[in-house]
Design a protein around this motif. Sequence first.
Motif, PDB file in Angstrom:
ATOM      1  N   UNK A   1      -1.320  -7.737  19.146  1.00  0.00           N
ATOM      2  CA  UNK A   1      -0.094  -7.987  19.886  1.00  0.00           C
ATOM      3  C   UNK A   1      -0.568  -9.523  20.352  1.00  0.00           C
ATOM      4  N   UNK A   2      -0.928  -9.459  21.718  1.00  0.00           N
ATOM      5  CA  UNK A   2      -1.248 -11.016  22.249  1.00  0.00           C
ATOM      6  C   UNK A   2      -2.741 -11.133  22.053  1.00  0.00           C
ATOM      7  N   UNK A   3      -3.347 -10.712  21.032  1.00  0.00           N
ATOM      8  CA  UNK A   3      -4.905 -10.684  20.844  1.00  0.00           C
ATOM      9  C   UNK A   3      -5.247 -11.007  19.273  1.00  0.00           C
ATOM     10  N   UNK A   4      -4.836 -12.263  18.936  1.00  0.00           N
ATOM     11  CA  UNK A   4      -4.786 -12.570  17.444  1.00  0.00           C
ATOM     12  C   UNK A   4      -6.164 -12.925  16.935  1.00  0.00           C
ATOM     13  N   UNK A   5      -7.065 -12.128  17.331  1.00  0.00           N
ATOM     14  CA  UNK A   5      -8.611 -12.524  17.037  1.00  0.00           C
ATOM     15  C   UNK A   5      -9.253 -11.320  16.381  1.00  0.00           C
ATOM     16  N   UNK A   6     -10.425 -11.417  15.827  1.00  0.00           N
ATOM     17  CA  UNK A   6     -11.418 -10.322  15.605  1.00  0.00           C
ATOM     18  C   UNK A   6     -12.403 -10.182  16.805  1.00  0.00           C
ATOM     19  N   UNK A   7     -13.136 -11.332  17.061  1.00  0.00           N
ATOM     20  CA  UNK A   7     -14.343 -11.188  17.796  1.00  0.00           C
ATOM     21  C   UNK A   7     -13.667 -11.074  19.525  1.00  0.00           C
ATOM     22  N   UNK A   8     -14.324 -10.353  20.309  1.00  0.00           N
ATOM     23  CA  UNK A   8     -13.934 -10.274  21.822  1.00  0.00           C
ATOM     24  C   UNK A   8     -12.610  -9.667  21.868  1.00  0.00           C
TER      25      UNK A   8
ATOM     26  N   UNK B   1       5.791 -20.119  15.013  1.00  0.00           N
ATOM     27  CA  UNK B   1       4.946 -20.650  13.975  1.00  0.00           C
ATOM     28  C   UNK B   1       3.435 -20.646  14.050  1.00  0.00           C
ATOM     29  N   UNK B   2       3.173 -20.598  15.176  1.00  0.00           N
ATOM     30  CA  UNK B   2       1.812 -20.490  15.525  1.00  0.00           C
ATOM     31  C   UNK B   2       1.461 -18.917  15.309  1.00  0.00           C
ATOM     32  N   UNK B   3       2.011 -18.128  15.952  1.00  0.00           N
ATOM     33  CA  UNK B   3       1.734 -16.804  15.697  1.00  0.00           C
ATOM     34  C   UNK B   3       1.490 -16.335  14.186  1.00  0.00           C
ATOM     35  N   UNK B   4       2.639 -16.996  13.332  1.00  0.00           N
ATOM     36  CA  UNK B   4       2.505 -16.872  11.949  1.00  0.00           C
ATOM     37  C   UNK B   4       1.434 -17.225  11.147  1.00  0.00           C
ATOM     38  N   UNK B   5       1.052 -18.513  11.770  1.00  0.00           N
ATOM     39  CA  UNK B   5      -0.125 -19.286  11.295  1.00  0.00           C
ATOM     40  C   UNK B   5      -1.333 -18.556  11.362  1.00  0.00           C
ATOM     41  N   UNK B   6      -1.512 -18.068  12.704  1.00  0.00           N
ATOM     42  CA  UNK B   6      -2.870 -17.074  12.980  1.00  0.00           C
ATOM     43  C   UNK B   6      -2.723 -15.986  12.450  1.00  0.00           C
ATOM     44  N   UNK B   7      -1.725 -15.198  12.134  1.00  0.00           N
ATOM     45  CA  UNK B   7      -1.864 -13.927  11.127  1.00  0.00           C
ATOM     46  C   UNK B   7      -2.234 -14.237  10.048  1.00  0.00           C
ATOM     47  N   UNK B   8      -1.921 -15.258   9.315  1.00  0.00           N
ATOM     48  CA  UNK B   8      -2.258 -15.775   7.999  1.00  0.00           C
ATOM     49  C   UNK B   8      -3.720 -15.898   7.968  1.00  0.00           C
ATOM     50  N   UNK B   9      -4.280 -16.562   9.091  1.00  0.00           N
ATOM     51  CA  UNK B   9      -5.758 -16.515   9.015  1.00  0.00           C
ATOM     52  C   UNK B   9      -6.504 -15.290   9.100  1.00  0.00           C
ATOM     53  N   UNK B  10      -5.827 -14.435  10.173  1.00  0.00           N
ATOM     54  CA  UNK B  10      -6.205 -13.235  10.302  1.00  0.00           C
ATOM     55  C   UNK B  10      -6.312 -12.127   8.664  1.00  0.00           C
TER      56      UNK B  10
ATOM     57  N   UNK C   1      -9.602 -10.697   6.776  1.00  0.00           N
ATOM     58  CA  UNK C   1      -9.678  -9.270   6.581  1.00  0.00           C
ATOM     59  C   UNK C   1      -9.763  -8.772   5.221  1.00  0.00           C
ATOM     60  N   UNK C   2      -8.995  -9.675   4.210  1.00  0.00           N
ATOM     61  CA  UNK C   2      -8.815  -9.538   2.890  1.00  0.00           C
ATOM     62  C   UNK C   2     -10.403  -9.870   2.301  1.00  0.00           C
ATOM     63  N   UNK C   3     -10.944 -11.035   2.932  1.00  0.00           N
ATOM     64  CA  UNK C   3     -12.661 -11.108   2.703  1.00  0.00           C
ATOM     65  C   UNK C   3     -13.324  -9.835   2.894  1.00  0.00           C
TER      66      UNK C   3
ATOM     67  N   UNK D   1      -6.908  -5.479   4.877  1.00  0.00           N
ATOM     68  CA  UNK D   1      -5.552  -6.500   5.263  1.00  0.00           C
ATOM     69  C   UNK D   1      -4.936  -6.034   6.476  1.00  0.00           C
ATOM     70  N   UNK D   2      -4.042  -6.743   6.900  1.00  0.00           N
ATOM     71  CA  UNK D   2      -3.147  -6.582   8.114  1.00  0.00           C
ATOM     72  C   UNK D   2      -1.747  -6.301   7.602  1.00  0.00           C
ATOM     73  N   UNK D   3      -1.100  -5.122   8.087  1.00  0.00           N
ATOM     74  CA  UNK D   3       0.326  -4.737   7.678  1.00  0.00           C
ATOM     75  C   UNK D   3       1.247  -5.382   8.834  1.00  0.00           C
ATOM     76  N   UNK D   4       1.963  -6.716   8.424  1.00  0.00           N
ATOM     77  CA  UNK D   4       2.869  -7.174   9.112  1.00  0.00           C
ATOM     78  C   UNK D   4       4.225  -6.693   8.881  1.00  0.00           C
ATOM     79  N   UNK D   5       4.919  -6.454   9.901  1.00  0.00           N
ATOM     80  CA  UNK D   5       6.371  -5.750   9.839  1.00  0.00           C
ATOM     81  C   UNK D   5       7.224  -6.881  10.773  1.00  0.00           C
TER      82      UNK D   5
END
Length: 442
Positions: free
Chosen positions: A23-30, A66-75, A79-81, A85-89
Motif C-alpha cells: 500500500x504505502x510501502x512500495x519497497x522491498x527493504x525496510x 504515475x509515480x505509484x505506477x512507475x514504482x510498481x513496475x520497478x517492484x 520480484x520477477x528477477x 511477481x506482484x499481482x496488480x488489481x
Amino acid sequence: MELKTDISQIPRYSGDISIFWFRRDLRIEDNTAFTEALRSNQTVLPIFIFDSCILNELPKNDARVSFIHKNLAQLKKRLKDNGSDILCLAGDPLTIWPKLTEHYTIKSVYTNKDYEPYAIDRDRKIQELLKEDNIAFHCYKDQVIFEQNDILKGNKEPYTVFTPYKNKWLDNYKSLSPLTISSPNLENLIKLTFPSLSLKDIGFKESSIAVKDYNLSQLSQYGAKRDFPSADMGSYLGPHLRFGTLGIRQLIQEIKEEDAVFLSELIWREFFMQILYHFPQVVTENFRSKYNGIQWRNNKDEFKLWCQGKTGYPMVDAGMRQLNKTGYMHNRVRMVTAGFLCKHLLIDWRWGETYFAEKLLDYELSSNNGNWQWAAGTGCDAAPYFRIFNPHSQLKKFDKDFQYVRKWITEFDSLEYPDPMVDHKMARERALEAYKSGIQND
C-alpha cells in the motif's frame, strides 16, 4: 472504476498461501509486514490494489498515480528477477477481497498500518470479511517510528501541543533499541507471473509532472538555509515517505545529531498523524471549535486569483505557480500562501486545503490538514489568530533579491504583473475583526 482484472483468469496456486498487500510501502527493504510475511514460511503472494474509492476523486493525469505506477513496475521487475511477481488489481478493495478468497486458499494477510480515517474503516471491514473465512489479518507499524498511542501524556491522553510531544518523542527515541533495516529473504515468494496493468487500464494517463528523487546530501545546511526558497534546500522526501519508496527507519539512520531541525520536521509529521487518528473530525471541522463562528468571505473570484498566482503579492504568486507547475512548494512559502488565503482574503482554510490536496505531490492528509489549520489559527497547536504574516516583509526577509520570485513569475519586472489585489493593512484589520467577532466560548 470497476474491477479491471478478471480474477478467475489469473493463475491459480494449488497450496495454501499468505498475501502481502503493498500500500504505502512500495519497497522491498525496510518493509515490516513484507518481512514478517516472508518469515511465516508460507508461500507469499504480493498484491497491490489501485483503490477506486481513492482514484475516482483524482484528476486523470495525477502525477502521484504515475509515480505509484512507475514504482510498481520497478517492484514487478525486482520480484520477477526472483522468479515471482506482484499481482496488480484495480477496483474497490471490498469487492476484490472476496474474489481473492474464492480464487486462492489464503491462510493469512499481511499489511502495514495506515492511520487515515478512510483506511482505518476499510481495513476494519476487510478484517471482518476475512474473519468469516478464518483468515488472519496481520497489521504492522511501518510508516512511523511512533504511532498513535506510543507517545501519550502521563494521563494517557494524546498530546495536542507540539513541543511537549516532541520532547517525549525524543526521550522515547533515545531509549529505543537500535533500529534495524530488514532485507527480507525472498525465497518464499510465489512462483507465478501476472499480467500488468497500464495507466490506461485504470483510467489514467502519464502526468507531465514528475516526482523528483530525494536528496539527503544537504541536511547539514537545512537548519540554516531552509527558510530561503531560492536556496532550494528541500530534501524532496515528501512523496517518498508518503508512498513508502523510502522507509522511515532507513531515513532516520541517515540523520546526524546536528540535523536536529530536519528531525523536528519528521516529528511534526508523526505529531499530525496522531492528531488525525485521535481527532478524525479535523478532516472537515476546526480542531478548536471556538472558531466555528468565523464568517469567511469565500469570494470565488479572489480564490481563483490565488490559485492562479495572480494576487499581486510576489511570494504568494511565486509559490502558487511553483505548485501548479511542479507539484512542489517551498515550506516557508506554504506558510505565506496559506496565511494570505485565510487572513488576507478571509477564505475558509478548507478551500485551500482541498486545492493543496489536489496539487501537492507530497500530499499527506494529516500534515496538510494540520498545517492549514495552523495557518488559519483553528488548529491544535496553531499560531494565535492575530499573528498575520505580512507577505511584503516575508519577501524582503527571505527573497530580498527576488531570485525565487523571478524564477516563477516571468512577468515580474513588467507592467503585466498585477498590483496587489488587497491592501495589507486593510486586510489585516478586517481579519482581526472577523476573528474577534467569530470567537465563541468553548
